[in-house]
Scaffold this motif. Structure first.
Motif, PDB file in Angstrom:
ATOM      1  N   ALA A 144       3.583  -9.445 -12.831  1.00  0.00           N
ATOM      2  CA  ALA A 144       3.768  -8.434 -11.789  1.00  0.00           C
ATOM      3  C   ALA A 144       5.242  -8.322 -11.429  1.00  0.00           C
ATOM      4  O   ALA A 144       5.949  -9.327 -11.321  1.00  0.00           O
ATOM      5  N   GLU A 145       5.700  -7.108 -11.247  1.00  0.00           N
ATOM      6  CA  GLU A 145       7.094  -6.886 -10.868  1.00  0.00           C
ATOM      7  C   GLU A 145       7.356  -7.376  -9.450  1.00  0.00           C
ATOM      8  O   GLU A 145       8.428  -7.879  -9.140  1.00  0.00           O
ATOM      9  N   ASN A 146       6.375  -7.207  -8.570  1.00  0.00           N
ATOM     10  CA  ASN A 146       6.487  -7.621  -7.171  1.00  0.00           C
ATOM     11  C   ASN A 146       5.268  -8.452  -6.825  1.00  0.00           C
ATOM     12  O   ASN A 146       4.132  -7.984  -6.967  1.00  0.00           O
ATOM     13  N   ASP A 147       5.458  -9.686  -6.389  1.00  0.00           N
ATOM     14  CA  ASP A 147       4.334 -10.568  -6.085  1.00  0.00           C
ATOM     15  C   ASP A 147       4.162 -10.790  -4.589  1.00  0.00           C
ATOM     16  O   ASP A 147       3.506 -11.741  -4.172  1.00  0.00           O
ATOM     17  N   SER A 148       4.740  -9.900  -3.768  1.00  0.00           N
ATOM     18  CA  SER A 148       4.663 -10.138  -2.329  1.00  0.00           C
ATOM     19  C   SER A 148       4.064  -8.973  -1.543  1.00  0.00           C
ATOM     20  O   SER A 148       3.232  -9.189  -0.661  1.00  0.00           O
ATOM     21  N   SER A 149       4.452  -7.719  -1.820  1.00  0.00           N
ATOM     22  CA  SER A 149       3.955  -6.624  -0.995  1.00  0.00           C
ATOM     23  C   SER A 149       4.027  -5.304  -1.746  1.00  0.00           C
ATOM     24  O   SER A 149       4.777  -5.153  -2.709  1.00  0.00           O
ATOM     25  N   GLY A 150       3.230  -4.340  -1.268  1.00  0.00           N
ATOM     26  CA  GLY A 150       3.224  -3.009  -1.846  1.00  0.00           C
ATOM     27  C   GLY A 150       2.637  -2.018  -0.861  1.00  0.00           C
ATOM     28  O   GLY A 150       2.029  -2.399   0.142  1.00  0.00           O
ATOM     29  N   VAL A 151       2.805  -0.740  -1.147  1.00  0.00           N
ATOM     30  CA  VAL A 151       2.313   0.325  -0.277  1.00  0.00           C
ATOM     31  C   VAL A 151       1.560   1.344  -1.123  1.00  0.00           C
ATOM     32  O   VAL A 151       2.049   1.792  -2.163  1.00  0.00           O
ATOM     33  N   ASP A 152       0.351   1.693  -0.676  1.00  0.00           N
ATOM     34  CA  ASP A 152      -0.415   2.804  -1.247  1.00  0.00           C
ATOM     35  C   ASP A 152      -0.388   3.967  -0.262  1.00  0.00           C
ATOM     36  O   ASP A 152      -0.515   3.768   0.952  1.00  0.00           O
ATOM     37  N   ILE A 153      -0.254   5.179  -0.778  1.00  0.00           N
ATOM     38  CA  ILE A 153      -0.303   6.393   0.033  1.00  0.00           C
ATOM     39  C   ILE A 153      -1.366   7.301  -0.567  1.00  0.00           C
ATOM     40  O   ILE A 153      -1.447   7.441  -1.796  1.00  0.00           O
ATOM     41  N   TYR A 154      -2.196   7.903   0.280  1.00  0.00           N
ATOM     42  CA  TYR A 154      -3.277   8.723  -0.262  1.00  0.00           C
ATOM     43  C   TYR A 154      -3.536   9.945   0.616  1.00  0.00           C
ATOM     44  O   TYR A 154      -3.191   9.982   1.799  1.00  0.00           O
ATOM     45  N   VAL A 155      -4.154  10.939   0.000  1.00  0.00           N
ATOM     46  CA  VAL A 155      -4.653  12.121   0.688  1.00  0.00           C
ATOM     47  C   VAL A 155      -6.113  12.278   0.304  1.00  0.00           C
ATOM     48  O   VAL A 155      -6.465  12.190  -0.887  1.00  0.00           O
ATOM     49  N   SER A 156      -6.985  12.483   1.296  1.00  0.00           N
ATOM     50  CA  SER A 156      -8.418  12.624   1.054  1.00  0.00           C
ATOM     51  C   SER A 156      -8.926  13.942   1.604  1.00  0.00           C
ATOM     52  O   SER A 156      -8.472  14.404   2.660  1.00  0.00           O
ATOM     53  N   ALA A 157      -9.885  14.535   0.899  1.00  0.00           N
ATOM     54  CA  ALA A 157     -10.594  15.725   1.358  1.00  0.00           C
ATOM     55  C   ALA A 157     -12.087  15.430   1.320  1.00  0.00           C
ATOM     56  O   ALA A 157     -12.606  14.980   0.289  1.00  0.00           O
ATOM     57  N   THR A 158     -12.774  15.671   2.454  1.00  0.00           N
ATOM     58  CA  THR A 158     -14.193  15.355   2.575  1.00  0.00           C
ATOM     59  C   THR A 158     -14.930  16.553   3.146  1.00  0.00           C
ATOM     60  O   THR A 158     -14.462  17.193   4.090  1.00  0.00           O
TER      61      THR A 158
END
Length: 286
Positions: free
Chosen positions: A153-167
């Motif tokens: 893994a390039e980063n073994d400490s933290s990460g961020v996911d960003i998403y858009v949802s339509a329901t």
């Protein structure tokens, strides 16, 4: 199904004890099951996929708080998730969760904390012709990064996911039964949701990954459905498959929901054909 149109709204926030005296009316305005259930990263939605719904049943001027416990048990691994959420005004949601990933037969777990926020951008999933749309973010902090480092893994400490949802809910659309569908687009670098770190030697760039859910409300408070979640394949050490499930969710009232599912996680950390039982319980306090 008439009472399906009497669902209520709730919301959750982990740090607002000081303002309890001025809190508004009991969350009791949204239709049953519009809370969704709680997905494995703490957001309201399906088991695998965040939806545009807010947790609980709070509408304008109302708030809701909840807690959840989830276990996914497959051949070689067990994932346990505990967390809480808060929502208000049917407008925004915050959540916190801790994942514990156990490799069966080995001592020690891989732990990850996830802090999420979501805001409804536009629409209403029932009353508008267009779907309800929400944008969300999940900050992930890996507490045990040794294995992530070992697998590249390039980063073994933290990460961020960003998403858009339509329901969107279509009332009485399928043989008289209510139909819900959701489409989510996630920007992520997470390996196995972040449990094996973020990015890798094969790819260290954000990718847009589609996720979908659909369910049918068979009777008051009982829904069946399926989900699919695509995932990036960043590590040369292991291939990574998408996740899928088929589920049944029970909403006996607006205080609790229970989900049982058959989950297919594909290849996980070199172990093929990982599938098994998923169970999740969510309780709302207002």
């Amino acid at each position: 199904m008439a009472t399906y149109l009497n669902w209520k709204k709730k919301t959750v926030l982990p740090a607002v004890v000081a303002g309890l005296v001025s809190l508004p009316a009991l969350a009791d305005s949204r239709l049953l099951a519009t809370s969704g259930v709680t997905q494995v990263e703490g957001s309201a939605g399906g088991g695998l996929v965040p939806w545009a719904v807010m947790s609980g049943y709070a509408d304008e001027g109302e708030w809701s708080a909840g807690m959840f416990h989830t276990v996914t048990d497959v051949q070689d691994y067990r994932l346990t998730v505990d967390g809480a959420s808060y929502s208000r005004d049917n407008r925004f949601e915050i959540s916190a969760a801790q994942q514990r990933f156990e490799i069966k037969g080995l001592a020690g777990d891989i732990r990850q904390e996830i802090y999420g926020a979501k805001v409804r951008v536009l629409g209403d999933l029932i009353y508008d012709a267009a779907p309800q749309v929400a944008a969300g973010i999940q900050y992930k902090r890996l507490l045990d990064g040794d294995i992530a480092s070992l697998v590249g893994a390039e980063n073994d400490s933290s990460g961020v996911d960003i998403y858009v949802s339509a329901t969107k809910v279509h009332l009485a659309a399928l043989g008289g039964y209510h139909l819900l569908w959701n489409a989510t687009l996630r920007a992520t670098k997470a390996n196995q949701m972040g449990l094996l770190g973020y990015g890798g030697d094969d790819n260290n760039s954000y990718e847009l990954m589609p996720e979908v859910s659909a369910l049918v409300l068979l009777r008051e408070g009982v829904a069946v459905g399926a989900e699919y979640r695509s995932k990036p394949d960043n590590l040369s050490a292991f291939s990574e498959d998408g996740y899928a499930d088929v589920f049944i969710a029970w909403f006996p009232n607006k205080q609790v929901n229970l989900t049982l599912a058959y989950a297919d996680l594909g290849s996980v950390a070199g172990s093929e054909d990982q599938n098994g039982l998923y169970a999740s319980l969510t309780a709302y306090f207002r």
